[in-house]
Design a protein around this motif. Structure first.
Motif, mmCIF file in Angstrom:
data_model
loop_
_atom_site.group_PDB
_atom_site.id
_atom_site.type_symbol
_atom_site.label_atom_id
_atom_site.label_comp_id
_atom_site.label_asym_id
_atom_site.label_seq_id
_atom_site.Cartn_x
_atom_site.Cartn_y
_atom_site.Cartn_z
ATOM 1 N N PRO A 149 4.464 44.451 -1.380
ATOM 2 C CA PRO A 149 5.231 45.664 -1.071
ATOM 3 C C PRO A 149 6.058 45.495 0.192
ATOM 4 O O PRO A 149 5.839 44.586 1.001
ATOM 5 C CB PRO A 149 4.139 46.739 -0.893
ATOM 6 N N THR A 150 7.020 46.390 0.370
ATOM 7 C CA THR A 150 7.859 46.336 1.559
ATOM 8 C C THR A 150 7.034 46.613 2.813
ATOM 9 O O THR A 150 6.088 47.399 2.802
ATOM 10 C CB THR A 150 9.002 47.375 1.453
ATOM 11 N N GLY A 151 7.376 45.927 3.885
ATOM 12 C CA GLY A 151 6.684 46.131 5.151
ATOM 13 C C GLY A 151 5.342 45.454 5.268
ATOM 14 O O GLY A 151 4.550 45.812 6.136
ATOM 15 N N THR A 152 5.066 44.451 4.424
ATOM 16 C CA THR A 152 3.774 43.764 4.497
ATOM 17 C C THR A 152 3.850 42.439 5.246
ATOM 18 O O THR A 152 2.815 41.822 5.492
ATOM 19 C CB THR A 152 3.217 43.513 3.086
ATOM 20 N N GLY A 153 5.041 41.981 5.579
ATOM 21 C CA GLY A 153 5.150 40.796 6.423
ATOM 22 C C GLY A 153 5.744 39.564 5.773
ATOM 23 O O GLY A 153 5.573 38.462 6.292
ATOM 24 N N LYS A 154 6.455 39.704 4.660
ATOM 25 C CA LYS A 154 7.032 38.525 4.005
ATOM 26 C C LYS A 154 8.073 37.853 4.890
ATOM 27 O O LYS A 154 8.007 36.643 5.142
ATOM 28 C CB LYS A 154 7.657 38.925 2.658
ATOM 29 N N ILE A 383 1.019 57.413 15.307
ATOM 30 C CA ILE A 383 2.107 56.519 14.875
ATOM 31 C C ILE A 383 1.767 55.886 13.530
ATOM 32 O O ILE A 383 2.592 55.840 12.603
ATOM 33 C CB ILE A 383 2.360 55.440 15.942
ATOM 34 N N VAL A 384 0.542 55.387 13.402
ATOM 35 C CA VAL A 384 0.125 54.725 12.164
ATOM 36 C C VAL A 384 0.085 55.715 11.002
ATOM 37 O O VAL A 384 0.575 55.418 9.896
ATOM 38 C CB VAL A 384 -1.246 54.055 12.368
ATOM 39 N N ASP A 385 -0.482 56.885 11.217
ATOM 40 C CA ASP A 385 -0.572 57.877 10.140
ATOM 41 C C ASP A 385 0.818 58.306 9.664
ATOM 42 O O ASP A 385 1.035 58.525 8.462
ATOM 43 C CB ASP A 385 -1.374 59.089 10.612
ATOM 44 N N THR A 386 1.752 58.423 10.588
ATOM 45 C CA THR A 386 3.119 58.788 10.203
ATOM 46 C C THR A 386 3.758 57.692 9.366
ATOM 47 O O THR A 386 4.456 57.968 8.372
ATOM 48 C CB THR A 386 3.972 59.046 11.457
ATOM 49 N N ALA A 387 3.515 56.429 9.737
ATOM 50 C CA ALA A 387 4.069 55.314 8.962
ATOM 51 C C ALA A 387 3.476 55.276 7.558
ATOM 52 O O ALA A 387 4.169 54.984 6.583
ATOM 53 C CB ALA A 387 3.800 53.999 9.693
ATOM 54 N N ILE A 388 2.183 55.575 7.433
ATOM 55 C CA ILE A 388 1.540 55.591 6.117
ATOM 56 C C ILE A 388 2.092 56.725 5.262
ATOM 57 O O ILE A 388 2.359 56.547 4.062
ATOM 58 C CB ILE A 388 0.011 55.713 6.274
ATOM 59 N N GLY A 393 5.197 51.008 5.648
ATOM 60 C CA GLY A 393 4.420 49.862 6.093
ATOM 61 C C GLY A 393 4.662 49.547 7.560
ATOM 62 O O GLY A 393 5.009 50.419 8.370
ATOM 63 N N ALA A 394 4.506 48.273 7.906
ATOM 64 C CA ALA A 394 4.648 47.868 9.304
ATOM 65 C C ALA A 394 6.078 48.027 9.799
ATOM 66 O O ALA A 394 6.312 48.209 10.999
ATOM 67 C CB ALA A 394 4.202 46.411 9.472
ATOM 68 N N ARG A 395 7.044 47.959 8.882
ATOM 69 C CA ARG A 395 8.440 48.089 9.296
ATOM 70 C C ARG A 395 8.736 49.472 9.870
ATOM 71 O O ARG A 395 9.656 49.641 10.678
ATOM 72 C CB ARG A 395 9.352 47.797 8.103
ATOM 73 N N GLY A 396 7.984 50.480 9.454
ATOM 74 C CA GLY A 396 8.234 51.827 9.934
ATOM 75 C C GLY A 396 7.657 52.112 11.299
ATOM 76 O O GLY A 396 7.996 53.136 11.911
ATOM 77 N N LEU A 397 6.801 51.232 11.815
ATOM 78 C CA LEU A 397 6.180 51.478 13.113
ATOM 79 C C LEU A 397 7.208 51.520 14.230
ATOM 80 O O LEU A 397 7.144 52.368 15.126
ATOM 81 C CB LEU A 397 5.122 50.405 13.397
ATOM 82 N N ARG A 398 8.169 50.608 14.191
ATOM 83 C CA ARG A 398 9.159 50.559 15.263
ATOM 84 C C ARG A 398 10.048 51.794 15.260
ATOM 85 O O ARG A 398 10.373 52.333 16.323
ATOM 86 C CB ARG A 398 10.017 49.289 15.146
ATOM 87 N N SER A 399 10.464 52.245 14.088
ATOM 88 C CA SER A 399 11.330 53.426 14.038
ATOM 89 C C SER A 399 10.608 54.657 14.580
ATOM 90 O O SER A 399 11.218 55.500 15.271
ATOM 91 C CB SER A 399 11.796 53.669 12.601
ATOM 92 N N ILE A 400 9.310 54.768 14.309
ATOM 93 C CA ILE A 400 8.538 55.901 14.836
ATOM 94 C C ILE A 400 8.398 55.789 16.351
ATOM 95 O O ILE A 400 8.514 56.780 17.085
ATOM 96 C CB ILE A 400 7.169 55.957 14.148
ATOM 97 N N CYS A 401 8.154 54.573 16.832
ATOM 98 C CA CYS A 401 8.048 54.374 18.279
ATOM 99 C C CYS A 401 9.365 54.694 18.974
ATOM 100 O O CYS A 401 9.373 55.248 20.085
ATOM 101 C CB CYS A 401 7.624 52.937 18.579
#
Length: 436
Positions: A149-154, A383-388, A393-401
């Motif tokens: 899936p998107t945001g998993t680290g490929k 931050i994590v709950d909002t991304a979920i 995924g992990a890609r959304g963490l930066r935008s939330i920060c």
């Protein structure tokens, strides 16, 4: 300003040594740079008796040697698969299966290069740190495909391993590729970027690694093969075949459409390793249908061993074919691995644990202004709950920060505060106010 006595300069133009390929020293200690040699040869070469062509060949030889050292210097430290995985663990959280298969593929790539196999009339030179083998057995490369899936680290895996490789490495996006004759980029552009990474050193480029991202976007839309040309989909996959399988490809170094009269560079792709990645959104339904996880009649098939929450781990070539990849492409990418969707604990670790963790980056930015960033308990979880919730995924963490720290970073440089504290209430307000 007096010149640094530790640095040598051209006696004619004053150019420092670090700006020249080399400096030629005369018997009396005088120095001259290549540009001055060229100028002297042009205006008074007959008088000086300078063989400029010989000098230029020496410059090219030295530049090529320096370029080779640039790429081969790192291979000795990170060679074995376990060493590669240990390096990836510093930057990428989880995804152990993908790390192992990626490390093995890259390690075997090094061994193939040290095997001294003929390629296009030349022999591949060995790379330091790899045991050379002498055998009549021809080693074939195993291209690799990462599904997840998107945001998993490929893409992160590919970028991270680029830091430790001793060969040219480039990342390209398959979504911009089109079949020859249409607006977009031809598949040969993959090799153009690899040549650029190798400073157009053909021998180095033919040992490189190419990461093709978003390969699922070129899947054909139906099971029926196309009998006409298409802008994307099967036509692009057919064009990729000649590159993936190891042929000699004519590559336009400046792009094929804007410079039609340029000379082509013949690139042998036999020893170029291709790593592909794609989200393959919806492939879980295909996997579920193949594994009979649905109710049949009045009873359910006994399949308690199946992890229904993570069906992506059971992906096979048959699923990729049904999704839209043609059999010829699948046959040339024999290694298929998966990346699991990141859970809450993994996202929390991504925020703080890696060397380039997101919060560490923000802490560094504040520290450059002499300030300390402090997060109240619960901010990381928010931050994590909002991304979920957004499914990024992990890609959304930066935008939330960015939403949380944006106003703070605007005011902080003008403030005398040495301690910048972010409360849960403030963070929640920033996130909620940004929602559409």
């Amino acid at each position: 300003m007096p010149k640094n006595i530790s640095t040598r300069y051209c006696s004619f133009c004053g150019r420092p040594e670090h700006d020249c390929v080399c400096l030629i020293e005369g018997p009396a200690g005088g120095l001259i740079c290549p540009e001055c040699v060229k100028m002297l040869d042009e205006y008074c070469g007959d008088v000086l008796g300078v063989d400029y062509m010989a000098v230029e060949e020496e410059f090219d030889r030295k530049e090529k040697t320096d370029n080779a050292d640039k790429f081969e210097g790192k291979a000795e430290k990170y060679c074995k698969p376990k060493d590669m995985v240990a390096f990836l663990d510093q930057y990428v959280i989880g995804q152990d299966e993908a790390k192992k298969k990626l490390a093995v593929a890259v390690y075997n790539h090094y061994k193939r290069l040290s095997h001294n196999l003929p390629m296009g009339g030349r022999k591949a030179s060995s790379i330091s740190g790899v045991i050379e083998a002498s055998s009549e057995v021809e080693l074939e490369k195993s291209n690799i495909l990462m599904v997840g899936p998107t945001g998993t680290g490929k893409t992160l895996l590919a970028r991270t391993i680029a830091k430790m490789l001793g060969v040219p490495f480039t990342i390209v996006d398959a979504t911009v590729l089109t079949e020859a004759g249409y607006v977009g980029e031809d598949v040969e552009s993959l090799l153009v970027r690899l040549l650029q990474e190798a400073d157009y050193d053909l021998e180095l480029a033919e040992k490189g690694i190419v990461f093709i991202d978003e390969i699922d976007k070129i899947g054909r839309k139906s099971d029926n093969p196309s009998i006409t040309r298409d802008v994307a989909g099967e036509g692009v996959q057919q064009a990729l075949l000649k590159i993936l399988e190891g042929n000699v490809v004519n590559v336009p170094p400046k792009g094929g459409r804007k410079h039609p009269d340029q000379e082509y560079i013949q690139v042998n792709t036999q020893n170029i390793l291709f790593i592909c990645g794609g989200a393959f959104e919806g492939i879980e339904k295909i996997i579920a249908g193949r594994m009979n996880t649905k109710v049949i009649g009045f009873e359910t098939v006994k399949n308690d061993w199946i992890d229904k929450k993570n069906l992506i781990k059971y992906v096979e070539s048959a699923d990729l074919r049904k999704y839209g990849l043609i059999p010829e492409i699948i046959g040339r990418i024999p290694v298929v691995t998966y990346l699991e969707a990141l859970d809450r604990d993994a996202l929390l670790r991504i925020l703080t644990e890696p060397k380039n963790a997101i919060l560490k980056q923000y802490e560094t930015l504040f520290a450059m202004d002499g300030q300390t960033l402090v997060l109240e308990d619960g901010v990381k979880e928010l931050i994590v709950d909002t991304a979920i919730d957004k499914g990024l995924g992990a890609r959304g963490l930066r935008s939330i920060c960015e939403k949380i720290f944006s106003n703070v970073m605007y005011d902080a440089p003008s403030s005398r505060k040495k301690r910048i504290e972010i409360t849960v209430e403030y963070a929640r307000g920033c996130v909620n106010n940004s929602k559409n």
